[in-house]
Motif scaffolding. Structure first.
Motif, PDB file in Angstrom:
ATOM      1  N   ASP A  34       2.699  -1.498   1.465  1.00 10.81           N
ATOM      2  CA  ASP A  34       3.428  -0.233   1.597  1.00 10.81           C
ATOM      3  C   ASP A  34       4.737  -0.380   2.349  1.00 10.81           C
ATOM      4  OD1 ASP A  34       1.578   1.211   0.202  1.00 10.81           O
ATOM      5  OD2 ASP A  34       0.376   1.658   2.003  1.00 10.81           O
ATOM      6  N   GLY A  35       5.034  -1.578   2.817  1.00 10.05           N
ATOM      7  CA  GLY A  35       6.302  -1.794   3.497  1.00 10.05           C
ATOM      8  C   GLY A  35       6.189  -1.797   5.014  1.00 10.05           C
TER       9      GLY A  35
ATOM     10  N   THR B 203       0.312  21.988 -16.927  1.00  5.07           N
ATOM     11  CA  THR B 203       1.065  20.950 -16.232  1.00  5.07           C
ATOM     12  C   THR B 203       0.275  20.387 -15.049  1.00  5.07           C
ATOM     13  OG1 THR B 203       3.135  22.026 -16.828  1.00  5.07           O
ATOM     14  CG2 THR B 203       3.209  20.472 -14.987  1.00  5.07           C
ATOM     15  N   LEU B 204       0.283  19.041 -14.980  1.00  2.17           N
ATOM     16  CA  LEU B 204      -0.311  18.343 -13.824  1.00  2.17           C
ATOM     17  C   LEU B 204       0.825  17.721 -13.027  1.00  2.17           C
ATOM     18  CD1 LEU B 204      -2.620  16.949 -12.192  1.00  2.17           C
ATOM     19  CD2 LEU B 204      -2.504  15.087 -13.883  1.00  2.17           C
ATOM     20  N   ILE B 205       0.784  17.923 -11.723  1.00  2.36           N
ATOM     21  CA  ILE B 205       1.799  17.335 -10.855  1.00  2.36           C
ATOM     22  C   ILE B 205       1.123  16.263 -10.009  1.00  2.36           C
ATOM     23  CG2 ILE B 205       3.402  17.782  -8.964  1.00  2.36           C
ATOM     24  CD1 ILE B 205       3.194  20.809 -10.166  1.00  2.36           C
ATOM     25  N   LEU B 206       1.612  15.028 -10.072  1.00  3.64           N
ATOM     26  CA  LEU B 206       1.081  13.966  -9.229  1.00  3.64           C
ATOM     27  C   LEU B 206       2.071  13.715  -8.105  1.00  3.64           C
ATOM     28  CD1 LEU B 206      -0.407  11.397 -11.797  1.00  3.64           C
ATOM     29  CD2 LEU B 206      -1.531  13.253 -10.563  1.00  3.64           C
ATOM     30  N   GLN B 207       1.598  13.945  -6.903  1.00  2.00           N
ATOM     31  CA  GLN B 207       2.474  13.848  -5.741  1.00  2.00           C
ATOM     32  C   GLN B 207       1.944  12.733  -4.829  1.00  2.00           C
ATOM     33  OE1 GLN B 207       5.276  15.630  -4.685  1.00  2.00           O
ATOM     34  NE2 GLN B 207       5.237  14.185  -2.977  1.00  2.00           N
ATOM     35  N   CYS B 208       2.816  11.790  -4.458  1.00  2.00           N
ATOM     36  CA  CYS B 208       2.387  10.732  -3.535  1.00  2.00           C
ATOM     37  C   CYS B 208       2.390  11.258  -2.100  1.00  2.00           C
ATOM     38  CB  CYS B 208       3.318   9.535  -3.648  1.00  2.00           C
ATOM     39  SG  CYS B 208       3.081   8.634  -5.174  1.00  2.00           S
ATOM     40  N   SER B 209       1.624  10.545  -1.271  1.00  2.00           N
ATOM     41  CA  SER B 209       1.468  11.012   0.106  1.00  2.00           C
ATOM     42  C   SER B 209       2.762  10.891   0.903  1.00  2.00           C
ATOM     43  CB  SER B 209       0.389  10.200   0.817  1.00  2.00           C
ATOM     44  OG  SER B 209      -0.820  10.394   0.145  1.00  2.00           O
ATOM     45  N   VAL B 232      -2.025  17.373  -7.746  1.00  2.00           N
ATOM     46  CA  VAL B 232      -2.940  16.369  -7.189  1.00  2.00           C
ATOM     47  C   VAL B 232      -2.135  15.486  -6.251  1.00  2.00           C
ATOM     48  CG1 VAL B 232      -4.371  14.366  -7.702  1.00  2.00           C
ATOM     49  CG2 VAL B 232      -4.491  16.391  -9.153  1.00  2.00           C
ATOM     50  N   VAL B 233      -2.558  15.410  -4.999  1.00  2.00           N
ATOM     51  CA  VAL B 233      -1.865  14.563  -4.034  1.00  2.00           C
ATOM     52  C   VAL B 233      -2.575  13.216  -3.999  1.00  2.00           C
ATOM     53  CG1 VAL B 233      -1.166  14.275  -1.641  1.00  2.00           C
ATOM     54  CG2 VAL B 233      -1.163  16.544  -2.697  1.00  2.00           C
ATOM     55  N   LEU B 234      -1.831  12.168  -4.323  1.00  2.00           N
ATOM     56  CA  LEU B 234      -2.408  10.823  -4.376  1.00  2.00           C
ATOM     57  C   LEU B 234      -2.371  10.188  -2.988  1.00  2.00           C
ATOM     58  CD1 LEU B 234      -0.550   9.584  -7.602  1.00  2.00           C
ATOM     59  CD2 LEU B 234      -2.880  10.494  -7.448  1.00  2.00           C
ATOM     60  N   ASN B 235      -3.309   9.266  -2.761  1.00  2.00           N
ATOM     61  CA  ASN B 235      -3.243   8.498  -1.521  1.00  2.00           C
ATOM     62  C   ASN B 235      -2.064   7.549  -1.537  1.00  2.00           C
ATOM     63  OD1 ASN B 235      -5.547   9.635  -0.362  1.00  2.00           O
ATOM     64  ND2 ASN B 235      -6.849   8.349  -1.676  1.00  2.00           N
ATOM     65  N   ALA B 236      -1.636   7.218  -2.722  1.00  2.00           N
ATOM     66  CA  ALA B 236      -0.554   6.254  -2.869  1.00  2.00           C
ATOM     67  C   ALA B 236       0.677   6.731  -2.117  1.00  2.00           C
ATOM     68  CB  ALA B 236      -0.228   6.077  -4.347  1.00  2.00           C
ATOM     69  N   THR B 237       1.432   5.767  -1.610  1.00  2.00           N
ATOM     70  CA  THR B 237       2.685   6.107  -0.955  1.00  2.00           C
ATOM     71  C   THR B 237       3.831   5.652  -1.842  1.00  2.00           C
ATOM     72  OG1 THR B 237       2.739   4.002   0.191  1.00  2.00           O
ATOM     73  CG2 THR B 237       1.676   5.836   1.331  1.00  2.00           C
ATOM     74  N   SER B 244       2.413   1.151  -7.846  1.00  2.00           N
ATOM     75  CA  SER B 244       1.756   0.790  -6.596  1.00  2.00           C
ATOM     76  C   SER B 244       0.296   1.198  -6.587  1.00  2.00           C
ATOM     77  CB  SER B 244       2.507   1.418  -5.417  1.00  2.00           C
ATOM     78  OG  SER B 244       2.406   2.829  -5.487  1.00  2.00           O
ATOM     79  N   ALA B 245      -0.079   2.211  -7.342  1.00  2.00           N
ATOM     80  CA  ALA B 245      -1.475   2.660  -7.349  1.00  2.00           C
ATOM     81  C   ALA B 245      -1.873   3.084  -8.747  1.00  2.00           C
ATOM     82  CB  ALA B 245      -1.646   3.818  -6.354  1.00  2.00           C
ATOM     83  N   PRO B 246      -1.809   2.135  -9.695  1.00  2.00           N
ATOM     84  CA  PRO B 246      -2.077   2.529 -11.090  1.00  2.00           C
ATOM     85  C   PRO B 246      -3.485   3.077 -11.289  1.00  2.00           C
ATOM     86  CG  PRO B 246      -1.895   0.138 -10.885  1.00  2.00           C
ATOM     87  CD  PRO B 246      -1.459   0.717  -9.579  1.00  2.00           C
ATOM     88  N   VAL B 247      -4.456   2.527 -10.582  1.00  4.09           N
ATOM     89  CA  VAL B 247      -5.832   2.958 -10.805  1.00  4.09           C
ATOM     90  C   VAL B 247      -5.999   4.427 -10.441  1.00  4.09           C
ATOM     91  CG1 VAL B 247      -8.238   2.579 -10.116  1.00  4.09           C
ATOM     92  CG2 VAL B 247      -6.695   0.624 -10.416  1.00  4.09           C
ATOM     93  N   GLU B 248      -5.456   4.759  -9.275  1.00  2.07           N
ATOM     94  CA  GLU B 248      -5.556   6.143  -8.819  1.00  2.07           C
ATOM     95  C   GLU B 248      -4.777   7.084  -9.750  1.00  2.07           C
ATOM     96  OE1 GLU B 248      -3.774   6.869  -5.032  1.00  2.07           O
ATOM     97  OE2 GLU B 248      -4.973   8.674  -4.657  1.00  2.07           O
ATOM     98  N   THR B 249      -3.632   6.605 -10.186  1.00  8.10           N
ATOM     99  CA  THR B 249      -2.800   7.411 -11.077  1.00  8.10           C
ATOM    100  C   THR B 249      -3.524   7.693 -12.386  1.00  8.10           C
ATOM    101  OG1 THR B 249      -0.872   6.341 -10.115  1.00  8.10           O
ATOM    102  CG2 THR B 249      -0.535   7.526 -12.185  1.00  8.10           C
ATOM    103  N   VAL B 250      -4.067   6.609 -12.977  1.00  8.11           N
ATOM    104  CA  VAL B 250      -4.776   6.744 -14.257  1.00  8.11           C
ATOM    105  C   VAL B 250      -5.949   7.701 -14.089  1.00  8.11           C
ATOM    106  CG1 VAL B 250      -6.227   5.523 -15.922  1.00  8.11           C
ATOM    107  CG2 VAL B 250      -4.047   4.529 -15.179  1.00  8.11           C
TER     108      VAL B 250
END
Lengths: 870, 261
Positions: A34-35, B203-209, B232-237, B244-250
């Protein structure tokens, strides 16, 4: 230094790996995926000015980047790292603790774990200040090249836009738009030197301040745009401070609208500035010293374009004025007479030029109003716009401003008109006659052949400079004066011609119960000139009348005079006892010899009142129409030959003869009656026969105008001339007339004529005429009251010396009402007639010949003395 | 343009954002090929797109990019498309769906932002000041990779470096400088806030943390504006969960598509 560098892997310079990492000549940095920084070397910490503890485990690599770098990291750097495992030579800026920046080139490699996922990122940072400087210089060079190209293209673009600009306003618009865009100025404005060479007027602006000083200012004002024009110099105010030192007033305006800088470029023709473009900037503006020569060049180009546009605008105004005068004079020429022209003049001036206008002319030294027009107050708004549209036409004028007289504000009402008449010079008075705001009234003398013949008075919008328009208005009055004078001359000539024609047409009435003649003349719809149509009827001997209708080619006073000569010639020839064909042959010779009325057409007939024999000859004229009392009708196609003296040499004429039955009507007419633009001649003659046939029982004098109305268009381009003869004494008087009191006189005339063939005393005759009138008037009222298309039929017959008069209408009989005059009419009738019977009826449709005729029938009888009047 | 997956599957379009080409979806798109007809494409100027199709005038607004999306939809005769857009392509998808809502079954917006620049006038926080965006546009100038590839050997005096290697490096994000500059300009200076409320497609919105480009507040704003949208707020940053977080995104996309609606 001459010592050889140490070679090999040992010696004093030998470093531990850790030592090398920490103090390498480049920065090293390790982060998690993550940097977040997990390790960083001394070199980089020193560059950045951080302690290790500030960063490790606390900060991300991205957070050390400038904002642009951070976004770049997210959009390019990071994705690349994940897609290809490494990135190289990315130029970024790192932020020192103190906020300053280190230009750097960075390489990064991603470390993968056993599963192939990114476990960490190693980054090497090269300090790249000088590379960055070089790069920036390259970039600056590239940008400069781009800007140069852009400047050139702006210049080219504007120059071609200037070429297309037709008015000074267009040039201003091009300047403001183009230059503002080119140098990213926030505000832009163009001022031009006014005609007085002492005032700067803003003609165009965008995003500029709205301060009165900026709209209009004297050239000697302490303002930067005025200074730029005065000195024909480019004035650059690099800051509000700088502005404050030179132009304190302007500096405040600049500061008020939140601008930092301003630039004024003179628009020059040669060494002289005729305007200026001003630009104001906030911190996003892009003007630099390299732009100034371009702007200066632009100022010269714009100056030339302005000069050209001003010349063009002047030419346009001149052309519009010329067009206006041409259109006005065409418009006035369409109407020939003085009054029509005056009407047209004021209608044209309001609202195009003026709020109100009137024409007053001198008649017997007294001022007489010929025409006036004014704007309804509600239309003021549209008038304002119309006035501004017309202002272009009336703007150019300056030439005569000097000889303009003083405005007589507050002078005696009408004084300016009197003064204009007396002095022959235009006069101006302020007024608010129509209560719609300031206005001025201009009195313009109208001239003809050097004399003042009247005055054209116009109310103009007072908010505009009238003095500057006097030149235009003067020209207007001049052409109006000319047109009106021509109208007056036309009226005079026309009056002369009509007087002549009336004199020629008036003949002495025939007093013979065996014949009744009625004539009708209608001038062409345009009423322009007197035509060459004529009719004539005169006795030749005790038992004969001559009947003539003719048509001279052409119009106007020449035609009227030719007509007069032909008419006299025919009268003279008729007196010699020639038969019709011979008379026409002589007439040919007369025409040929005196060259008067060549190719005229004429029909000449002689009616024998004892036998009803009609001998006639037609020289190129339309055939007479005979209407028999029983409804038969026919054109007389015999006795025809060509128009008068149409061919050289002597030719023989034909004639024919018919016999008219008593009660017949004979109609002679000119081609105006049957020529129509929308119908063929044959069709029109069929219509003529039909329409005339329907009116065979109409009162004689009322018949002709009615027939012309039915056949001829209102705007007929030719004159119409008719002559109708009723021959013989009708055994039974029969008339049908529309329920219109206007027909009464004609009916009375016919009835009197019919009665005159009988041996009656004057009292009897008067009584019968009165009864006929009263009964018919009553019937007409019924027709009016009860039915839409009232028709009244009047019938009279003498059987065994008893006259029976029958008046029939299609309404219901009205009971006598003593309160009204008409009601007393019936009493009058009863007192004058031996027997009166009334058969009341209702409205009915159709009025057939001899068919059942519902409606009211009044039958009146009176025994006649059968004694001729004394 | 790349087409994979089941020809009879319902169509799914992936659109990359500003930065790199369709490779951005390399870890995500394959997860849908079993169930969907998957269409990947590069915006003009990127990847293998035809640079000749680019003109500065035509691509003066995001609408031109939306038109390109619709062109593909028409060309392939796609209906009920699930459009997955990353970053600026979220807004491109929104514009396309506004113009032809019938063609779209779902929008999946990954890290969307209708406006990056703060708008103090109405309290909108986009995350950046005007000056910061200008700085970004500057750094695009100094770093657009097409340009640096040509200039780097001069600067580094590394003429012996094989051009080929240089070209392969960074190639996923390489683009024409003019295109990159204008696309960056469009991406970071457009304001599509007014369009959001008109979206009529689920519409689905994917928002990173922790996304510096599209912060949480922006994701919430988008969610608040698009009627019936799901956030949906992803854990991904970061800004690229697709990498960076394809699994979570998919998983998030699949869960959304599975959910009954």
């Amino acid at each position: 230094m001459t010592a050889e560098p140490a070679r090999g892997a040992s010696g004093p310079l030998e470093e531990s790996a850790e030592e090398l990492y920490e103090n390498a000549p480049c920065g090293y940095l390790s982060t998690d995926p993550d940097g977040v920084i997990v390790k960083i070397n001394r070199t980089l910490l020193d560059w950045l000015g951080y302690d290790r503890a500030d960063l490790v485990g606390r900060r991300t690599y991205q957070s050390l980047l400038s904002v642009g770098g951070r976004i770049y990291y997210e959009t390019h750097y990071g994705p690349l790292l994940r897609m290809q495992g490494e990135v190289r030579e990315i130029a970024l800026e790192l932020l020192r603790r103190d906020g300053s920046r280190i230009p750097a080139l960075v390489n990064s490699v991603a470390r993968a774990d056993a599963a192939g996922a990114i476990a960490g990122i190693r980054t090497m940072v090269f300090e790249a200040s000088s590379r960055r400087t070089y790069e920036r210089e390259l970039l600056a060079a590239q940008r400069f090249a781009e800007r140069s190209a852009q400047r050139l293209s702006v210049l080219h673009g504007l120059v071609s836009d200037f070429a297309a600009a037709l008015t000074p306003e267009d040039v201003g618009e091009v300047l403001v738009r183009g230059v503002r865009q080119a140098v990213r100025a926030v505000g832009g404005a163009v001022w031009l030197l006014a005609d007085d060479d002492a005032t700067l007027v803003r003609v165009n602006h965008a995003g500029a301040a709205h301060h009165p000083l900026l709209l209009r200012a004297p050239l000697d004002a302490d303002l930067p745009h005025a200074a730029a024009v005065r000195g024909n110099e480019l004035i650059q105010l690099a800051s509000v401070e700088a502005a404050r030192r030179r132009f304190p007033g302007f500096a405040e305006i600049l500061a008020d609208i939140g601008r930092d800088r301003a630039l004024f470029v003179p628009l020059a023709v040669g060494e002289r500035a005729i305007g200026v473009v001003g630009l104001s900037f906030d911190d996003t503006g892009e003007v630099d010293d390299d732009d100034l020569p371009m702007l200066r060049t632009l100022g010269h180009q714009a100056g030339q374009a302005l000069e050209r546009a001003q010349l063009h605008a002047e030419a346009v105004v001149r052309r519009r004025q010329a067009e206006f005068f041409a259109a006005l004079s065409r418009h006035l020429d369409e109407a020939p007479g003085l009054r029509q022209r005056a009407d047209r003049l004021v209608a044209r001036l309001v609202p195009e030029i003026a709020r109100w206008a009137r024409v007053e002319v001198l008649v017997d030294r007294r001022l007489t109003r010929l025409a006036s027009a004014s704007l309804p107050v509600a239309d003021e708004a549209s008038a304002a716009s119309a006035a501004s549209a017309a202002s272009a036409a009336s703007a150019a004028s300056a030439a005569s401003a000097e000889d303009a007289p003083d405005a007589s504000a507050g002078a005696v009402p009408g004084q300016h008109v009197a003064t204009a008449l007396a002095t022959g010079a235009p006069q101006v008075a302020t007024t608010d006659v129509d209560g719609t705001g300031p206005a001025v009234e201009v009195a313009l003398p109208l001239r003809a052949s050097g004399r003042v013949t009247g005055v054209l008075v116009m109310g103009l919008d007072g908010s505009r400079d009238v003095r500057g328009r006097l030149g235009f208005l003067g020209e207007l009055a001049e052409s109006a004066g000319l047109a009106l004078e021509n109208g007056r001359l036309y009226d005079q000539e026309r009056e002369n011609a009509h007087t002549l024609q009336r004199g020629l047409l008036a003949g002495e009435p025939l007093h013979d119960p065996r014949v009744a003649v009625t004539t009708f003349y209608r001038a062409a719809g345009d009423g322009l000139e007197v035509g060459g149509d004529w009719y004539d009827a005169f006795p030749i001997g005790p038992h004969k009348v001559a009947l003539v209708v003719g048509d001279v080619v052409g119009r106007g006073i020449r035609a009227a005079s030719a007509m007069g000569q032909l008419r006299s010639a025919i009268r003279a020839l008729a007196a010699t006892g020639l038969n019709p064909a011979a008379l026409l042959e002589r007439l040919d010779r007369f025409v040929d010899r005196f060259d008067v009325g060549r190719v005229s057409t004429v029909v000449y007939g002689e009616l024998d009142l004892t036998s009803g024999h009609l001998r006639f000859a037609c020289a190129g004229h339309l055939p007479p129409l005979v209407l028999e009392p029983d409804g038969d009708r026919r054109f007389l196609w015999g006795g025809r030959s060509g128009a008068l003296a149409a061919h050289a040499g002597i030719r023989s004429r034909a004639e024919d003869a018919v016999r008219l039955r008593p009660g017949s009507r004979l109609l002679l007419y000119t081609d105006g009656l049957v020529e129509r633009r929308d119908a063929g001649l044959e069709e029109q003659m069929t219509r003529l026969a039909r329409e005339a046939g329907r009116r065979r029982r109409a009162p004689l004098t009322a018949m002709l105008p009615d027939l012309v109305d039915a056949l001829v268009e209102a705007d007929q381009y030719d004159d119409v001339c008719l002559l109708c003869v009723r021959f013989g004494v009708e055994p039974r008087f029969e008339r049908e007339l529309p329920a219109d009191v206007a027909q009464l006189k004609s009916l009375r005339d016919d009835f009197r004529s019919w009665l005159s063939a009988m041996p009656l005393t004057a009292d009897e005759r008067d009584a019968l005429l009165l009864v006929c009138s009263e009964a018919t008037a009553n019937a007409i009222e019924h027709g009016y009251r009860a039915c839409d298309d009232g028709v009244v039929s009047v019938r009279a017959e003498v059987v065994d010396r008893v006259l029976e008069l029958t008046v029939r209408d299609r309404g219901s009989w009205r009971r006598p009402n003593p309160e009204t005059d008409r009601g007393r009419g019936l009493e009058l009738i009863r007192s004058l007639m031996d027997r009166v019977s009334i058969e009341p009826g209702d409205c009915a449709t159709g009025l057939g010949d001899g068919a059942t005729e519902p409606g009211t029938v009044v039958t009146m009888r009176r025994r006649l003395t059968w004694k001729a009047a004394a | 343009m790349t087409e994979t997956g089941r020809a009879d599957g319902s169509p799914m379009m992936f659109a990359h954002g500003y930065g790199c080409d369709q490779n951005m979806w390399r870890f995500v798109a394959p997860e849908f090929t079993d169930t969907h007809r998957v269409v990947l494409f590069d915006h003009v100027g990127y990847g293998r797109s035809d640079l000749a199709a680019y003109s500065t005038d035509r691509y003066a607004s995001l609408d031109a990019y939306a038109s390109d999306v619709l062109d593909i939809v028409h060309e392939l005769d796609l209906w009920d498309v699930t459009f997955v857009g990353h970053s600026v392509s979220s807004m491109i998808g929104v514009l396309a769906a506004l113009r032809e809502p019938d063609r779209f079954a779902n929008l999946v917006l990954v890290g969307p932002s209708p406006r990056y620049i703060d708008d103090p006038a109405d309290g909108y926080v986009g995350g950046f000041t005007r000056a910061e965006i200008d700085e970004l546009l500057d750094s695009v100038d100094s770093n657009y990779l097409g340009w640096s590839r040509a200039i780097a050997p001069v600067i580094m005096a590394n003429a012996d470096r094989p051009e080929l290697a240089e070209e392969l490096t960074n190639s996923f994000c390489r683009t024409d400088p003019v295109v990159a500059r204008q696309f960056a300009q469009l991406t970071f200076t457009s304001d599509n806030r007014a369009d959001l409320a008109k979206v009529a497609v689920p519409t689905l919105i994917l928002q990173c943390s922790d996304d510096v480009i599209a912060p949480m507040s922006v994701g919430e704003y988008v969610h608040g504006q698009i009627p019936g949208s799901e956030l949906v707020v992803l854990n991904a940053t970061g800004h690229c969960p697709n990498l960076s977080a394809p699994v979570e995104t998919v998983a998030a996309i699949k869960a959304y598509l599975r959910a009954p609606r």
